[in-house]
Write a protein that holds these residues in place. Sequence first.
Motif, PDB file in Angstrom:
ATOM      1  N   UNK A 350       0.841  -1.200   0.000  1.00 35.69           N
ATOM      2  CA  UNK A 350       0.000   0.000   0.000  1.00 35.69           C
ATOM      3  C   UNK A 350       0.877   1.251   0.000  1.00 35.69           C
ATOM      4  N   UNK A 351       1.791   1.333   0.931  1.00 36.24           N
ATOM      5  CA  UNK A 351       2.653   2.503   1.052  1.00 36.24           C
ATOM      6  C   UNK A 351       3.615   2.614  -0.127  1.00 36.24           C
ATOM      7  N   UNK A 352       4.219   1.483  -0.511  1.00 40.47           N
ATOM      8  CA  UNK A 352       5.167   1.492  -1.615  1.00 40.47           C
ATOM      9  C   UNK A 352       6.428   2.293  -1.336  1.00 40.47           C
ATOM     10  N   UNK A 353       6.676   2.589  -0.062  1.00 42.94           N
ATOM     11  CA  UNK A 353       7.852   3.385   0.276  1.00 42.94           C
ATOM     12  C   UNK A 353       7.611   4.873   0.223  1.00 42.94           C
ATOM     13  N   UNK A 354       6.378   5.270  -0.150  1.00 42.94           N
ATOM     14  CA  UNK A 354       6.081   6.697  -0.245  1.00 42.94           C
ATOM     15  C   UNK A 354       6.692   7.325  -1.482  1.00 42.94           C
ATOM     16  N   UNK A 355       6.528   8.611  -1.622  1.00 43.32           N
ATOM     17  CA  UNK A 355       7.033   9.348  -2.773  1.00 43.32           C
ATOM     18  C   UNK A 355       8.561   9.256  -2.840  1.00 43.32           C
ATOM     19  N   UNK A 356       9.079   8.975  -4.024  1.00 42.07           N
ATOM     20  CA  UNK A 356      10.519   8.777  -4.202  1.00 42.07           C
ATOM     21  C   UNK A 356      11.332   9.968  -3.699  1.00 42.07           C
ATOM     22  N   UNK A 357      10.889  11.181  -4.020  1.00 44.73           N
ATOM     23  CA  UNK A 357      11.651  12.377  -3.631  1.00 44.73           C
ATOM     24  C   UNK A 357      11.730  12.540  -2.124  1.00 44.73           C
ATOM     25  N   UNK A 358      10.764  11.995  -1.403  1.00 43.94           N
ATOM     26  CA  UNK A 358      10.717  12.159   0.051  1.00 43.94           C
ATOM     27  C   UNK A 358      11.639  11.184   0.782  1.00 43.94           C
ATOM     28  N   UNK A 359      12.326  10.320   0.031  1.00 45.69           N
ATOM     29  CA  UNK A 359      13.239   9.344   0.651  1.00 45.69           C
ATOM     30  C   UNK A 359      14.676   9.846   0.709  1.00 45.69           C
ATOM     31  N   UNK A 360      14.960  10.957   0.097  1.00 45.33           N
ATOM     32  CA  UNK A 360      16.349  11.396  -0.078  1.00 45.33           C
ATOM     33  C   UNK A 360      17.001  11.794   1.244  1.00 45.33           C
ATOM     34  N   UNK A 361      18.261  11.394   1.370  1.00 43.26           N
ATOM     35  CA  UNK A 361      19.118  11.854   2.472  1.00 43.26           C
ATOM     36  C   UNK A 361      20.503  12.100   1.891  1.00 43.26           C
ATOM     37  N   UNK A 362      21.018  13.311   2.071  1.00 45.59           N
ATOM     38  CA  UNK A 362      22.322  13.655   1.506  1.00 45.59           C
ATOM     39  C   UNK A 362      23.380  12.647   1.933  1.00 45.59           C
ATOM     40  N   UNK A 363      24.148  12.151   0.975  1.00 36.91           N
ATOM     41  CA  UNK A 363      25.186  11.172   1.249  1.00 36.91           C
ATOM     42  C   UNK A 363      24.697   9.738   1.220  1.00 36.91           C
ATOM     43  N   UNK A 364      23.377   9.548   1.190  1.00 41.21           N
ATOM     44  CA  UNK A 364      22.815   8.202   1.199  1.00 41.21           C
ATOM     45  C   UNK A 364      21.840   7.961   0.043  1.00 41.21           C
ATOM     46  N   UNK A 365      21.598   8.968  -0.768  1.00 43.15           N
ATOM     47  CA  UNK A 365      20.712   8.788  -1.908  1.00 43.15           C
ATOM     48  C   UNK A 365      19.259   8.625  -1.506  1.00 43.15           C
ATOM     49  N   UNK A 366      18.552   7.777  -2.282  1.00 47.63           N
ATOM     50  CA  UNK A 366      17.107   7.620  -2.121  1.00 47.63           C
ATOM     51  C   UNK A 366      16.702   6.272  -1.524  1.00 47.63           C
ATOM     52  N   UNK A 367      17.664   5.460  -1.147  1.00 55.14           N
ATOM     53  CA  UNK A 367      17.339   4.143  -0.585  1.00 55.14           C
ATOM     54  C   UNK A 367      17.105   4.264   0.908  1.00 55.14           C
ATOM     55  N   UNK A 368      16.067   4.987   1.244  1.00 60.08           N
ATOM     56  CA  UNK A 368      15.688   5.225   2.638  1.00 60.08           C
ATOM     57  C   UNK A 368      14.171   5.172   2.740  1.00 60.08           C
ATOM     58  N   UNK A 369      13.685   5.053   3.961  1.00 61.47           N
ATOM     59  CA  UNK A 369      12.250   5.214   4.178  1.00 61.47           C
ATOM     60  C   UNK A 369      11.873   6.651   3.859  1.00 61.47           C
ATOM     61  N   UNK A 370      10.609   6.874   3.574  1.00 62.53           N
ATOM     62  CA  UNK A 370      10.125   8.240   3.358  1.00 62.53           C
ATOM     63  C   UNK A 370      10.245   9.046   4.643  1.00 62.53           C
ATOM     64  N   UNK A 371      10.522  10.334   4.504  1.00 65.48           N
ATOM     65  CA  UNK A 371      10.511  11.210   5.672  1.00 65.48           C
ATOM     66  C   UNK A 371       9.113  11.245   6.292  1.00 65.48           C
ATOM     67  N   UNK A 372       8.105  10.844   5.510  1.00 54.78           N
ATOM     68  CA  UNK A 372       6.720  10.778   5.983  1.00 54.78           C
ATOM     69  C   UNK A 372       6.321   9.356   6.399  1.00 54.78           C
ATOM     70  N   UNK A 373       7.287   8.505   6.692  1.00 53.04           N
ATOM     71  CA  UNK A 373       6.997   7.104   7.004  1.00 53.04           C
ATOM     72  C   UNK A 373       5.921   6.963   8.084  1.00 53.04           C
TER      73      UNK A 373
END
Length: 401
Positions: A350-373
């Motif tokens: 359902x969540x799908x990890x949330x919006x791709x842009x909201x996963x970004x963390x400098x130095x770690x790219x986009x392979x993170x949970x959403x900031x809105x997790x």
Amino acid sequence: MPHPVRDAPQDAPAPVPFAQFIVKTHGRCNLACRYCYLYEGPDRTWRSRPAAAAPEVLDRAASRIAEHAAAHSLRELSLVLHGGEPLLAGAGRLAAFAGLVRDRTGPDRTVHATVQTNATLLTESRIATLARHSIRVGVSLDGGLPAHNTLRTDHAGRPSWPAAARGARLLATHHPEAYAGILTVVDPRTDPVEMYESLLTLRPPAVDLLLPHGNWTSPPPGLPAANSGEPGRPTPYGDWLSTVFDRWWRAGHRETRIRLFEECLALLLGLPAATESLGLDPVNAIVVETDGAIEQVDSLKSAYDTAAATGLDIFHHTFDDALRHPGVAARQAGAGALAAGCRACPLLTVCGGGHYAHRYRAGHGFTNASVYCADLDRLIRHVAARLGEAATAAAPARELP
């Protein structure tokens, strides 16, 4: 070390053809919204681009779209006329370009054309032109009251609300068939029911409620970067959306469509759904900038400068070339592009990890949970509970043994 936006999974699935083409007909805006991620955010690529797309850019864009549709046997495609403020290019020019795309793609393909506007430039004549050429109009507002739109000012600091409200009402009154709906960014500082009911006064057939673009490095208002989705963290956006959902749900969702809620319900029921904010369906949208550059969707520009760039353009490359770009592959990789914690989450489908842009963390790219997790968890579980209550109420009574 590879750039984070270009880190595609090694086992990426076969690419999904683009079916949504976002063409920047004008790259500037007549407003200067103080929170705008495009013009006030980290990306600066717009500064070196022409204000308006030249005729040769629009001509080649139409040919490239037709080429891609033919190569992949697309029966339907979406053409989004975007900006900036696309109406700065003129309603007649937008109509001519939509007609060109339809002519090039041929009579056997359906082109659903939409223009996304701040509504300040809408007049009866312009709306009539767009409607006559089957171009639907989406309106961007912060809410349905003047107080909701204080940050949406022109370059002289004057409020945009009077002109925007007038434009939205002209659309609803004179050409409701061309009214695509209202796009509103969630602001948890507002009263959710008041916000929703104020939008209803503008008679939108649909409402898109979007989370503001933020990430772990540049968190949205009210969400400190240190939070990582652990239990007990605040969920102001999930709370706000859950309150609006209840108001919409109690009305039998007859007043208007709210895409975020409809997609959440569909995904909970195991039905296919397509939105950037939820689910695992691959993103099939691509952007053509005013200079002909082929880019990924604008939301990525909220992460860092050049995040949406591909290095491709419509004069030297096809959209199939863009499909092979690692950044596009990452957007289409589904669960393969998610962090391990997301892949193990029971709400994954359902969540799908949330919006791709909201996963970004400098130095770690986009392979993170959403900031809105945590907020997404709050909303999805709330919607699931309401759905469960409705199913229980509708079930036939059973005799106790």
